[in-house]
Design a protein around this motif. Structure first.
Motif, short mmCIF file in Angstrom:
data_model
loop_
_atom_site.label_atom_id
_atom_site.label_comp_id
_atom_site.label_asym_id
_atom_site.label_seq_id
_atom_site.Cartn_x
_atom_site.Cartn_y
_atom_site.Cartn_z
N THR A 1 0.85 -1.20 0.00
CA THR A 1 0.00 0.00 0.00
C THR A 1 0.87 1.23 0.00
O THR A 1 2.06 1.16 0.35
CB THR A 1 -0.90 0.02 1.25
N LEU B 1 -3.86 -2.75 5.62
CA LEU B 1 -5.18 -2.66 5.00
C LEU B 1 -6.20 -2.29 6.08
O LEU B 1 -6.21 -2.90 7.16
CB LEU B 1 -5.57 -4.02 4.39
N ALA C 1 -8.04 0.36 -0.34
CA ALA C 1 -6.73 0.96 -0.06
C ALA C 1 -6.06 1.42 -1.34
O ALA C 1 -6.40 0.95 -2.43
CB ALA C 1 -5.85 -0.06 0.65
N ASP C 2 -5.09 2.34 -1.19
CA ASP C 2 -4.30 2.78 -2.35
C ASP C 2 -3.08 1.87 -2.47
O ASP C 2 -2.29 1.75 -1.52
CB ASP C 2 -3.82 4.23 -2.14
N LEU C 3 -2.93 1.24 -3.61
CA LEU C 3 -1.82 0.30 -3.81
C LEU C 3 -0.74 0.91 -4.68
O LEU C 3 -1.04 1.63 -5.62
CB LEU C 3 -2.31 -0.99 -4.49
#
Lengths: 355, 468
Positions: free
Chosen positions: A245, A251, A289-291
């Motif tokens: 992330t 997460l 979430a931002d990956l």
């Protein structure tokens, strides 16, 4: 150089597409079964890796191809000639341990091996290969005065001196420094490009993965892997995903598509639940979430090898990943229980073996 | 046909390498030179030593109570010494000393006699003389009692020896000097006893008649020639009776010995260094084994040929060529070839089944005993070439070549059927040996790990399958 091949007439036509065809070959030594019904095909002109732990039946299989031993059952066809006939002058062999007379001089020895392959005037070819492997000037040196790496090069020249159509190399890179390693790899690749079929038996999985188009793995006398490297790696994926992330944050919630998660350094290793595709998991993850990293984890050949031959492998059938002429078949073979469990867990996400 | 030529060619390529590897080494040349020296060393050294220009003097003390024997002994010794210094052969040689002479171990010391006082000669004097012998001042002492002139029986003996005369020395039992004295004293006693009973005028003539040598000439058996005429056998000499059989046997033995060891090492090297694996990728086990056997046999025959050439040149130079039975040469060559093939194949198969020289030597112990058997029997065979032991032993294939060679070269007439039968048995034995060896070779050459025991060897020979 003129290479006469008087055996060609009685050895059959060598213009087949398969250089080696083994059909249900079995070999026993007393009470011990060395090879238990192996079947495989090696296309002409390919570079095929032979992998397997010590005592798995690999050497016996190679010896059957070399006609050194005959199968008790089944058939071994090499360059169009079956078990009862010879193809020896068209097959080159580099053994794992050095097969060189210590007291002979280099050129004398190479001439001898060439004569055994019925090569009439081998000197130009010897000179060419000595130069190619940067061994010029070694002609008159005795073998017992050479280093292990030098011997390895001479052994290699002995194997290729008769321009074989099939070249069997058993651990050809052992004892070589990085420079000579690359030299020999280059020579092998050149030979393959010239049409020579090459069987490379090795314990170095990385080398096999990098050099070979195909890989055959033999374990306890049976074939447990057979296919192109890409197919094997693709089919051997654990189904696990590796993500990171932004900022390495955990997460916030676990999406329903993820059954389990564990931290691995800066990465999170995720085990998808059910038989969801990676795309579906990715979609759910990006929703929570931002990956900055997403990867489908694929084991290396080395890991596949280790898993298959793990010590806790006991008596149970195991699968065989095989490729037959382009078809992707996953056969259920017979391996040990633990190996079976291991391989089942290995291929579980694929969902179509073992059930 | 092409296939046959192709197969033959590979066999010959292997044979040629094997031959060169065997004869083209310094070790081979040194072995060729050293082996005869080792084998003949025991014979040559005494001969060389005995040929020294100044032989040692052996001093012998004599206690002569007769008062008449010491002087003739001195005279005879003086004459013998002069002959030895002049290089004249000992005229008194008996059959055995003749053999010793051929072998170069005839006693060539000079003899000198000294007189001991006869009065009151007792054990303290004997001890004194023994001490002189121990110190090296004396070689022996001889005690001649006075009663010896009157007695021809053994009722009255010296110091409880059971004999009339007594000889004391460190090598008393085997002493050549004692034997020489004994023969001479017997003649002197005969003369002395005759002198007591015959008139002095008749004495020289009677002694001359009685002691004149009969001269029994050694002649071979009579036989019928191809025209049916009865022919006398050739006159036998020490060359034909002893030197020739020994030399031929030694040459054959050395040729076998010098070839089986390289074979053992060669196969062991090929196995331990996995050369055999490479070779078997190019040639069949049969081609490989045949090539190695042919090369080894060629090497062995080269050794035999070189030794034989040397021997022939020596015989020619000695002017003894007419005494050598050249017709035996083909027999010797055939037996030699079969011996090499048989023993080489056995050594090859054993080497193929083991991984270390130590293991090979252990398994080869019985083979060595069989190989050495002719060396244990040769003396009996030479003395009685047609005796039961010689005949039966020469029919046993491993011992046949050497023992038949000894029998044939001994000068005795060996029935043709025996020669043919032994050859036939040897051919069958060699064929069987090679077949068994080839099965063992095939089974053992790729085998790794612990050396097999005898029972396992038999099993391997029976199954004959390649090891894994």
């Amino acid at each position: 150089m003129k290479t006469s091949k008087p055996g060609a007439d009685h050895c059959g036509d060598s213009g087949q597409t398969m250089a080696v065809i083994i059909e249900n070959a079995e070999k026993r030594f007393g009470q011990r079964t060395a090879v238990a019904g192996i079947s495989l095909s090696i296309p002409a002109g390919s570079l095929c890796g032979f992998i397997g732990p010590n005592g798995s039946g690999k050497t016996t299989t190679l010896r059957m191809i070399l006609r050194i031993v005959r199968p008790d059952r089944g058939k071994v066809v090499v360059l169009g000639a079956d078990s009862g006939k010879c193809a020896d002058h068209r097959v080159g062999y580099l053994p794992e341990e050095r097969g060189l007379y210590r007291r002979m001089k280099v050129r004398e020895l190479l001439r001898y091996y060439a004569a055994l392959k019925d090569v009439r005037h081998p000197d130009p070819e010897i000179t060419r290969w000595l130069r190619r492997l940067q061994a010029d000037g070694w002609d008159q040196r005795r073998i017992d005065g050479l280093s292990k790496g030098m011997c390895q090069k001479i052994q290699f020249i002995a194997a290729v001196i008769a321009r074989p159509q099939l070249l069997i190399l058993d651990e050809p890179f052992s004892g070589l420094d990085p420079v000579n390693l690359e030299l020999l790899k280059g020579a092998i690749q050149d030979l393959q490009q010239q049409g020579t079929t090459i069987i490379l038996s090795t314990h170095e999985m990385e080398t096999a993965q990098r050099m070979c188009e195909r890989v055959v793995m033999i374990y306890r006398g049976r074939k447990v892997l057979d296919g192109t490297v890409q197919q094997i790696l693709a089919q051997s994926g654990s189904g696990e995903l590796r993500v990171r992330t932004v900022g390495g944050r955990p997460l916030p919630v676990l999406p329903p598509s993820v059954a389990a998660v564990r931290q691995q350094g800066p990465y999170l290793q995720l085990l998808p639940s059910g038989s969801l595709t990676a795309a579906e998991v990715l979609r759910q993850l990006t929703a929570v979430a931002d990956l900055e990293h997403f990867e489908i984890v694929r084991p290396s050949l080395h890991e596949i090898f280790l898993r298959l031959v793990s010590d806790d492998a006991a008596d149970q059938p195991a699968p065989v990943i095989a490729d037959s002429g382009g078809r992707q078949d996953l056969h259920r073979g017979t391996l040990t229980a633990a190996a079976w469990q291991s391989v089942c867990s290995f291929f579980r996400p694929l969902g179509n073996i073992g059930n | 046909m092409n296939l046959l030529v192709w197969h033959m060619r590979k066999t010959l390529v292997i044979a040629w390498r094997e031959y060169r590897a065997m004869v083209g080494t310094r070790a081979f040349l040194i072995g060729m030179a050293v082996m005869p020296l080792l084998m003949l060393g025991a014979l040559c050294v005494p001969a060389v030593l005995s040929g020294l220009p100044q032989p040692d003097i052996r001093r012998i003390a004599v206690m002569d109570q007769t008062g008449v024997l010491l002087q003739p002994l001195r005279q005879a010794a003086e004459q013998r010494n002069q002959e030895l210094l002049a290089g004249t052969p000992d005229r008194s040689e008996s059959g055995q000393s003749g053999m010793l002479s051929v072998l170069g171990i005839q006693d060539r010391h000079l003899y000198e006699f000294e007189e001991l006082p006869t009065e009151g000669f007792d054990d303290s004097d004997r001890l004194l003389q023994s001490e002189r012998i121990r110190s090296g001042a004396l070689h022996a002492f001889l005690e001649i009692p006075g009663t010896v002139l009157r007695s021809s029986g053994r009722s009255s003996t010296t110091a409880g020896t059971g004999t009339l005369l007594m000889w004391v020395s460190e090598d008393a039992a085997l002493s050549e000097a004692r034997r020489w004295c004994e023969q001479l004293v017997d003649v002197l006693l005969l003369q002395q006893r005759l002198a007591d009973t015959l008139p002095p005028a008749l004495l020289p003539a009677v002694i001359g008649q009685l002691s004149g040598p009969a001269g029994i000439g050694p002649v071979g058996l009579y036989y019928r020639d191809e025209n049916g005429r009865i022919q006398r056998g050739a006159q036998q000499t020490s060359l034909t009776a002893l030197a020739l059989p020994i030399a031929v046997m030694a040459m054959m033995f050395m040729a076998v010995l010098l070839s089986v060891q390289p074979m053992l090492e060669s196969v062991l090297e090929e196995k331990t260094l996995r050369i055999s694996e490479v070779l078997l990728g190019s040639a069949s086990a049969t081609q490989l084994m045949t090539g190695k056997l042919v090369g080894n046999a060629a090497g062995s025959m080269t050794i035999f040929g070189l030794y034989a050439t040397g021997a022939i040149v020596a015989v020619w130079q000695q002017g003894a060529a007419d005494r050598v039975p050249w017709a035996l040469l083909p027999w010797l060559l055939i037996f030699q070839l079969l011996a090499v093939l048989l023993f080489s194949s056995v050594f090859m198969s054993v080497a193929a089944c083991v991984s270390q020289m130590r293991e090979a030597q252990c398994l080869l112990m019985p083979v060595w005993l069989v190989l050495m058997l002719p060396l244990l029997l040769w003396f009996t065979v030479i003395r009685e070439p047609n005796g039961t032991l010689a005949t039966v032993a020469s029919f046993l294939p491993p011992a046949t070549p050497l023992l038949m060679a000894v029998r044939l070269c001994s000068g005795a007439v060996i029935p043709l059927w025996q020669s043919l039968l032994s050859l036939l048995l040897m051919l069958v034995g060699t064929a069987f040996g090679i077949m068994t060896a080839s099965r063992l070779y095939r089974a053992g050459i790729l085998r790794q790990g612990q050396a097999p025991g005898f029972s396992e060897l038999l099993l391997l020979a029976w199954r004959g399958e390649a090891g894994g």
